[in-house]
Design an enzyme around this catalytic site. Structure first.
Site, mmCIF file in Angstrom:
data_model
loop_
_atom_site.group_PDB
_atom_site.id
_atom_site.type_symbol
_atom_site.label_atom_id
_atom_site.label_comp_id
_atom_site.label_asym_id
_atom_site.label_seq_id
_atom_site.Cartn_x
_atom_site.Cartn_y
_atom_site.Cartn_z
ATOM 1 C CB CYS A 119 54.604 77.496 51.874
ATOM 2 S SG CYS A 119 55.829 78.437 51.924
ATOM 3 C CE1 TYR B 60 43.297 35.656 27.931
ATOM 4 C CE2 TYR B 60 44.984 36.311 29.443
ATOM 5 C CZ TYR B 60 43.992 36.583 28.650
ATOM 6 O OH TYR B 60 43.840 37.868 28.143
ATOM 7 C CB CYS C 122 60.834 78.509 53.287
ATOM 8 S SG CYS C 122 59.099 78.848 53.090
ATOM 9 C CE LYS D 86 38.894 42.797 38.405
ATOM 10 N NZ LYS D 86 38.716 44.210 38.365
ATOM 11 C CE LYS E 85 39.937 31.575 31.415
ATOM 12 N NZ LYS E 85 41.219 31.728 30.633
ATOM 13 C CE LYS F 177 40.358 40.185 35.251
ATOM 14 N NZ LYS F 177 41.189 41.205 34.700
ATOM 15 C CD GLU G 92 77.966 26.458 23.318
ATOM 16 O OE1 GLU G 92 78.460 25.576 23.441
ATOM 17 O OE2 GLU G 92 77.029 26.655 24.407
ATOM 18 C CE1 TYR G 93 69.519 33.023 21.036
ATOM 19 C CE2 TYR G 93 70.778 34.929 21.067
ATOM 20 C CZ TYR G 93 69.669 33.973 20.827
ATOM 21 O OH TYR G 93 68.540 34.902 20.377
ATOM 22 C CD GLU H 193 43.510 29.995 32.826
ATOM 23 O OE1 GLU H 193 43.636 31.316 32.656
ATOM 24 O OE2 GLU H 193 42.715 29.331 32.237
ATOM 25 C CB CYS I 176 58.932 78.036 49.307
ATOM 26 S SG CYS I 176 59.018 76.548 50.576
ATOM 27 C CG ASP J 140 74.932 34.559 27.416
ATOM 28 O OD1 ASP J 140 74.162 33.674 27.440
ATOM 29 O OD2 ASP J 140 75.055 35.624 28.281
ATOM 30 C CG LEU K 43 36.867 37.263 31.882
ATOM 31 C CD1 LEU K 43 38.068 37.241 32.876
ATOM 32 C CD2 LEU K 43 36.159 36.202 31.645
ATOM 33 C CG ASP L 234 46.090 44.656 36.240
ATOM 34 O OD1 ASP L 234 45.451 44.902 35.413
ATOM 35 O OD2 ASP L 234 46.426 45.344 37.219
ATOM 36 C CB CYS M 49 56.776 76.769 54.999
ATOM 37 S SG CYS M 49 57.459 75.537 53.838
ATOM 38 C CD GLU N 137 45.658 40.650 30.055
ATOM 39 O OE1 GLU N 137 44.909 39.835 29.285
ATOM 40 O OE2 GLU N 137 45.557 41.600 30.625
HETATM 41 S S1 IVH Z 1 40.062 34.543 29.549
HETATM 42 C C1 IVH Z 1 36.267 35.296 27.045
HETATM 43 N N1 IVH Z 1 42.044 34.526 31.214
HETATM 44 O O1 IVH Z 1 41.061 40.059 32.032
HETATM 45 C C2 IVH Z 1 37.310 35.142 28.298
HETATM 46 N N2 IVH Z 1 41.227 36.598 30.849
HETATM 47 O O2 IVH Z 1 38.696 41.551 32.816
HETATM 48 C C3 IVH Z 1 38.043 36.330 28.397
HETATM 49 N N3 IVH Z 1 42.793 38.380 31.745
HETATM 50 O O3 IVH Z 1 39.858 40.899 28.500
HETATM 51 C C4 IVH Z 1 39.642 35.986 28.501
HETATM 52 N N4 IVH Z 1 44.126 36.958 32.600
HETATM 53 O O4 IVH Z 1 42.230 40.550 28.983
HETATM 54 C C5 IVH Z 1 41.237 35.539 30.478
HETATM 55 N N5 IVH Z 1 43.714 34.156 32.894
HETATM 56 C C6 IVH Z 1 42.968 35.047 32.004
HETATM 57 C C7 IVH Z 1 43.024 36.408 32.086
HETATM 58 C C8 IVH Z 1 42.269 36.930 31.322
HETATM 59 C C9 IVH Z 1 43.496 38.367 32.407
HETATM 60 C C10 IVH Z 1 42.058 39.636 31.143
HETATM 61 C C11 IVH Z 1 41.487 39.595 29.721
HETATM 62 C C12 IVH Z 1 40.120 39.852 29.725
HETATM 63 C C13 IVH Z 1 40.160 40.850 30.783
HETATM 64 C C14 IVH Z 1 38.553 40.782 31.503
#
Ligand code: IVH
Length: 668
Positions: A425, A225, A410, A313, A289, A117, A36-37, A115, A430, A34, A84, A119, A407, A173
């Site tokens: 209640c 991604y 109280c 999902k 994909k 997904k 050095e950084y 891959e 309370c 740290d 998607l 959130d 309750c 993301e």
């Molecule tokens: S590919 C056209 N890869 O999920 C292809 N999307 O429900 C779309 N998301 O809008 C993007 N992980 O925000 C891709 N590994 C992943 C992802 C991903 C999350 C999101 C993305 C997309 C949404 C659709």
């Protein structure tokens, strides 16, 4: 140092520091200390100060955020950011593959990349000649918001690319890790700010800040991604793209898999599903994909989603555990909620030790008993609930639960109104409700009093300093000082915030009182007709029912509330404190009049009397002068009385004062 030399060194330092940021934030394996950084960083800061002509928004020194914006600019996505389609099980994945094969007119095995997904919030980053020039949200897919200053603060987003193509748009993301989300919420709770429902909301809320210095303080990550526009580079597969992004120092989907055929795709999806808890971030599925870009191109896209990809999902995770006890929680409005106390289990990212049973009917429907084995899950992935009882595991020792008629907090009577699912209640004071009621009262849509959070309210109520909402307005800095984590500056701020809230319009107060069935919107409708508190106090059920949008339940609830002596007392207390009781700002019948008090009043404290004057638009002076209109004389008056006589200022007694402010004089 010469200019040329400085320029060279600055560029060198930026590249070096960004490399160490990459080692630290992306690879999690720093190669310098740290100290050095810090030394490198300081050198860069100094050089940039000496040679401001070389300043750049893409310098690592600028990752702390830029001056706040007034609004976000809307920007267009040259290539739309699509969504998607979803698959919820293996069958739907097989159907996806079948369709692809049909469209391609092939029977050969197709290669896929699977891959995680993420959130979070999808973001597009544009780099020109290796410099980050634009960051934008997905928005509606065609147009998003320009959040460039915000994304520059995210440490896993490179500001400069090594060996770059002339143009490249990286998509991915922004997410918040689960532990950082929990820590952020803990902090927010402590200072009385609203908490985020989940890491996705926290990430989105953090990026969409007009003040990017706030974004800079949040721990965010970016996972790349996909690509949008690009020039001067060529790719054949999604795999190549991911590897290229990795080489360009982006964080990419960890553990992505290359598989052939849909059977292997399903296995890969389940592989992620089984390990979702082990990941530091929320994963709501896996994205499948087609690997070949040539095939992707052939398959094309609909208006909203590509045909070459699908999101698998994950199902809401379910776990079995044991009900150790059933307790009753009393909420802000007095609602009694039965809660199952569970043998702790890890579900969808966190340890769960309680689950809501909603109400008496739900307990009956589930037939859940203390000692039962149950299946639980997180509804909407937040609040855990009991799905069903594993009756096969009953031993006969399970104890049925009987809803209490008192309750648990109280001891007052509880009632269940016809047509209602819940017991409530009936005691407005309370203690269980007080804390919740105060938090509701100070919340943003109610009286909007900042800096009052759960821990402060807990202390105020537990120590007996505050027994109802009204007590807030009588708090002094000295009352607050002895509390935990309290300093003079904060105490003064809190008292000031409380006092400043006195002038809020009536609908906020009505909402803040937490009347059953009276939400923010109903409160607004009500005050369009009833513009003063007195009208509420006088109204009967029919008067409420005349208002469009007010049904019999709400009307009854209002009537009961405003006829409960404890509540009338509370309103009186708020009035005395000077809280505004009107929707429109009143001119005030004491407008322009100046009062001075001397001696002790019998019916109220000096402070209360002063607040009464102020709430009617008058002002209070501390000494007598010709500008004073009234000197109010209590018992044992001081020298102010003599001075008033000398200057010929009007002198009135307490009874006359009370008449003036429209109060009853009660012989004490
Ligand atoms: S590919 C056209 N890869 O999920 C292809 N999307 O429900 C779309 N998301 O809008 C993007 N992980 O925000 C891709 N590994 C992943 C992802 C991903 C999350 C999101 C993305 C997309 C949404 C659709």
């Amino acid at each position: 140092m010469r200019k040329e030399e400085a320029k060279k060194r600055i560029e060198e330092l930026r590249r070096e520091i960004e490399y160490h940021n990459y080692r630290y934030y992306v690879l999690d394996s720093p190669v310098i200390t740290d100290e050095e950084y810090d030394k490198l960083f300081r050198e860069l800061v100094e050089l940039e100060e000496k040679f401001p002509e070389f300043k750049s928004p893409n310098s690592p020194t600028q990752r702390v955020g830029a001056p706040p914006l007034k609004e976000f600019k809307t920007v267009k996505h040259e290539i739309p950011m699509l969504s998607l389609d979803n698959a919820f099980n293996g069958e739907e994945l097989m159907a996806f593959e079948k369709k692809i094969k049909r469209m391609l007119g092939t029977d050969e095995e197709i290669e896929y990349i699977v891959e995680p997904k993420f959130d979070g919030l999808s973001i597009s980053l544009i780099y020109r000649n290796g410099e980050l020039v634009r960051g934008a949200t997905r928005g509606n897919g065609l147009e998003g918001e320009d959040v460039t200053p915000n994304v520059r603060t995210i440490k896993t987003i490179p500001l400069i690319l090594d060996n770059p193509p002339p143009l490249i748009e990286v998509r991915g993301e922004v997410i918040m890790f689960k532990k950082d989300f929990e820590e952020l919420n803990r902090e927010r709770k402590e200072i009385g700010e609203s908490v985020f429902a989940n890491p996705r909301n926290a990430a989105a809320g953090s990026v969409r800040q007009l003040d990017s210095s706030i974004t800079a303080k949040r721990k965010l990550h970016f996972f790349a991604y996909a690509l949008g526009l690009y020039e001067g580079v060529k790719f054949k597969t999604q795999e190549e793209i991911l590897n290229y992004l990795k080489e360009k120092r982006f964080k990419v989907s960890p553990d992505f898999k290359k598989v052939k055929g849909i059977k292997k795709v399903i296995e890969a999806c389940l592989w992620f599903q089984e390990r979702r808890d082990e990941y530091p971030f929320d994963m709501d599925g896996a994205v499948v994909k087609v690997n070949s870009l040539e095939l992707q191109k052939k398959l094309g896209a609909t208006t909203h989603a590509p045909r070459w990809a699908i999101a698998y999902k994950f199902p809401a995770e379910e776990k079995e555990t044991i009900v150790r006890d059933i307790i009753i929680q009393v909420g802000r409005t007095g609602k009694l909620t039965p809660v199952a106390i569970l043998e702790p289990v890890f579900v969808s990212g966190s340890t769960v030790s309680r689950a809501t049973l909603h109400n008496e009917d739900e307990i009956k429907r589930l037939d859940v008993r203390i000692g039962d084995h149950v299946i639980i899950r997180k509804a909407g992935s937040v609040i855990p609930e009991v799905v069903r009882v594993v009756k096969e595991k009953r031993t006969g020792k399970e104890i049925p639960f009987k809803f209490p008629d008192k309750c648990p907090v109280c001891g007052a009577k509880v009632i269940r109104l016809p047509g209602e699912a819940d017991y409530r209640c009936t005691n407005a004071s309370c203690p269980a409700q007080i804390k919740g009621r105060i938090l509701h009262f100070v919340s943003r849509d109610a009286m909007d009093i900042e800096n009052i959070g759960e821990s402060l309210v807990n202390q105020l109520v537990d120590k007996g300093i505050v027994k109802d909402i009204g007590d807030l307005y009588y708090l002094s800095v000295d009352d607050l000082l002895p509390l935990e984590r309290m300093g003079r500056v904060l105490a003064e701020k809190i008292v000031r915030n409380i006092q400043n809230s006195k002038n809020r319009p009536l609908h906020r107060l009505i909402y803040g009182l937490g009347i059953f069935h009276v939400g923010k919107h109903v409160a607004e409708i009500l005050t369009q007709k009833f513009k003063t508190m007195d009208e509420f106090l006088k109204a009967n059920i029919e008067d409420y029912m005349e208002i469009e949008g007010i049904g019999p339940k709400t009307a009854k609830s209002l009537y009961i509330f405003f006829h409960e002596p404890k509540n009338i007392e509370l309103i009186e207390k708020l009035k005395k404190a000077g809280v505004r009781m009107t929707e429109e700002e009143s001119e005030g019948k004491l407008k322009g009049l100046v009062f001075v008090f001397t001696g002790t009043l019998k019916s109220m404290t000096r402070h209360e009397a002063e607040e009464l004057v102020k709430s009617d638009g008058g002002s209070v002076a501390s000494s007598v002068s010709k500008k004073v209109n009234y000197v109010v004389v209590g018992e044992k008056p001081g020298s102010k009385l003599e001075k008033a006589k000398r200057l010929g200022v009007k002198i009135i007694n307490e009874e006359e004062f009370l008449k003036l402010v429209g109060r009853q004089w009660e012989e004490l």
